[in-house]
Design a protein around this motif. Sequence first.
Motif, PDB file in Angstrom:
ATOM      1  N   LEU A 183      37.219  41.181  25.572  1.00 26.96           N
ATOM      2  CA  LEU A 183      38.102  41.624  26.657  1.00 26.96           C
ATOM      3  C   LEU A 183      39.454  42.078  26.121  1.00 26.96           C
ATOM      4  CD1 LEU A 183      37.473  38.792  29.296  1.00 26.96           C
ATOM      5  CD2 LEU A 183      36.468  41.079  29.254  1.00 26.96           C
ATOM      6  N   THR A 471      38.803  33.316  33.318  1.00 28.03           N
ATOM      7  CA  THR A 471      38.312  33.865  34.591  1.00 28.03           C
ATOM      8  C   THR A 471      38.539  32.915  35.760  1.00 28.03           C
ATOM      9  OG1 THR A 471      36.055  33.050  34.140  1.00 28.03           O
ATOM     10  CG2 THR A 471      36.577  35.320  33.487  1.00 28.03           C
ATOM     11  N   VAL A 489      34.208  39.084  35.282  1.00 31.49           N
ATOM     12  CA  VAL A 489      33.416  39.622  34.176  1.00 31.49           C
ATOM     13  C   VAL A 489      31.986  39.770  34.660  1.00 31.49           C
ATOM     14  CG1 VAL A 489      32.540  39.228  31.849  1.00 31.49           C
ATOM     15  CG2 VAL A 489      34.894  38.588  32.417  1.00 31.49           C
ATOM     16  N   MET A 521      42.262  44.588  34.053  1.00 29.98           N
ATOM     17  CA  MET A 521      41.185  43.635  34.342  1.00 29.98           C
ATOM     18  C   MET A 521      41.578  42.557  35.342  1.00 29.98           C
ATOM     19  SD  MET A 521      41.096  41.490  30.756  1.00 29.98           S
ATOM     20  CE  MET A 521      42.612  40.882  30.001  1.00 29.98           C
TER      21      MET A 521
END
Length: 672
Positions: A183, A471, A489, A521
């Motif tokens: 990432l 996350t 994700v 993101m």
Amino acid sequence: MKKAIIFFTIYFCLSSYSISQVKYFIYFNDKGALPQTALLKTSAKYIGATKQLTSRCIERRKKVMGEDFITYEDIPLEETYIKGIEALGIKIIHKLKWFNAVTAYLTEKEILELQKFSFVKKVVPVKILSFFNDSMEKQEIKDSIGESITNQSYERLKKNYRSNYGPSFAQYNLSDIPAVHDLGINGQGVIIGILDSGFRWKDNKALMNLHVIAEYDFVQGDSVTANQSGDIDGQDNHGTGVFSILAGYDLDNIIGPAYGSTFILAKTENIASETHIEEDNYAAALEWMENMGVDITTSSLGYSIFDPGESSYSYSDMNGNTTIVTKAANLAFQRGVVTFDAAGNEGGTKWHYITAPADAYKILAVGAVTPEGQKANFSSFGPTYDGRIKPELVAQGTSVYHAISGGGYTFGSGTSYSCPIAAGIAAMLLSTFPYLSNEQVRQTLIQTASNYSTPNNEIGFGIVSALRAVTFPNLSFENNIYTVHKIFVDSNGIQPQSVKIMYMANDGVVKEDICTFDGKMKYNFNFPSYNNGEKINFSFSYKNNKGILIYEPSEGSFKFTYGNLSVEKTDEVITTEPIPQTFLLSQNYPNPFNGKTAIEFSLPNNSYVEIIVYNVLGQEIKKLFSGVVRQGKNIVYWDGKTDSNNFTASGVYFYCLKSDNTFIAKKMMYLK
């Protein structure tokens, strides 16, 4: 004194000094002024304390302390007291403002002279702490893979990621680090302090290109942390290995989680003639790092049982507030530092408990597991004397691949090697969300560990996970607005405009809104204003690029209390849709179709389901979904393609919902 491989030991060696010469803490009664005077922001002492802190340190402190970021512990030592001691011919080793003390080697006569000073509170011997003697092992690379997967599947797994981690892959993959590296997250912007035995990094391929901004030898009192005159051969081996596990970067060999971070190195351990670190080295190093603005500290030290006749701490002292090193760790955390320490390697000995400073209240003690995720038999465990769970986290601590100070690599085992993996993940998290406080980082790592729902004193809250940590939703508070931040994700990609949040306050009204996307993101949502103390539940949904509707969490929801930045996962479900009493499968729409059709289904509870398309002969054409789905309405889509990604022929097809005790089928028409 018992000594065994892997387990650290403790010695008290006085060979370098006469029996009459021992190191002592000299504590003072005050700092030349009482707190109410010294802490006036206009006082010379307060201004002097502020000047000792870097702007980075002040910024970090303000996250947790606000404008009152100077305490009495930060006030500098009174210089007249220092000069009075030095006038006796005593050489001061360390000045410890947090403890209002200095250390020095003293004779009995000097102690008597010091006790005549009205400003001296007490004179106490410095205790000696053990060095974690983790093992280094020559072994085949395949040993680091673990027996739970075959070499073939292991090689296939490695190819899922952009970089080649070489023999270090297994130790990092157990904690999902390669997925987070992909990432673009590598700890950049975070300062990490390491306390260890020494660091030969400048000529080590895995370390030579890392960003080290400061280093100091608290044993010999200079800026050389690699081996030098006075050190035994191999003194810097342990610290070099720990540093490489944390942040080494050498493609095809090792890629540590925090290779993009910045580092401060402290050599605190003297292992000459099998001696060991002393309390004041650790306390002085931690104070120095904190003042320089470090965000995270990691250390691999502790103590066991002392030699006969020497003053020793006991298990009752593992209460979070007795030893100097534990107190130092507590003070660092109070100032906003995320603190880590290895749990210890005495799990199989008479003293099997965690050791100081791992007993500190907020320090993250890290134990060791095998590549298969089982507790390593040597890993020390809790509880603390006052009943707290220890360790909090575990990571791979057996067959850990790392650099050695003379160049090259080897495998090693010990909690010293699991600890830097966890610290590196903290750097990845803080790098992604720089506004997080140390308490938020700590709670996120704990809540996303593998054993969070059933913690114990063997592995704590479980194996730390970089992917679950970054996350997990977190909160920021700015301009009187609470904002939730979330990274999703999905291997199938995400439709940014589809990301929504559902939330509910004490009134029970469920609201739904769109999350904003930062173009990279992160998805964000600003909560409306509520009263402090109100409980807010929330969850997310999005469509991936295959059109499948995904809920996060798949079960339950997240919650926080308005006025508090701590986010927790809960079993409570919130939904804008009525919950059906039975499984329901709706007619697809549009029908007939020649592009894409939507298939809705509703569940009475969270269940594992499969949605499969069959032709009229009963042959499977496409498995649209399989997995656990949350209760309420869900949607999947079909574009007329088969499992092999080819378009099927026009005609009649059946779509089916399958669960443990449920099978529902409906007919649809595809027009090519």
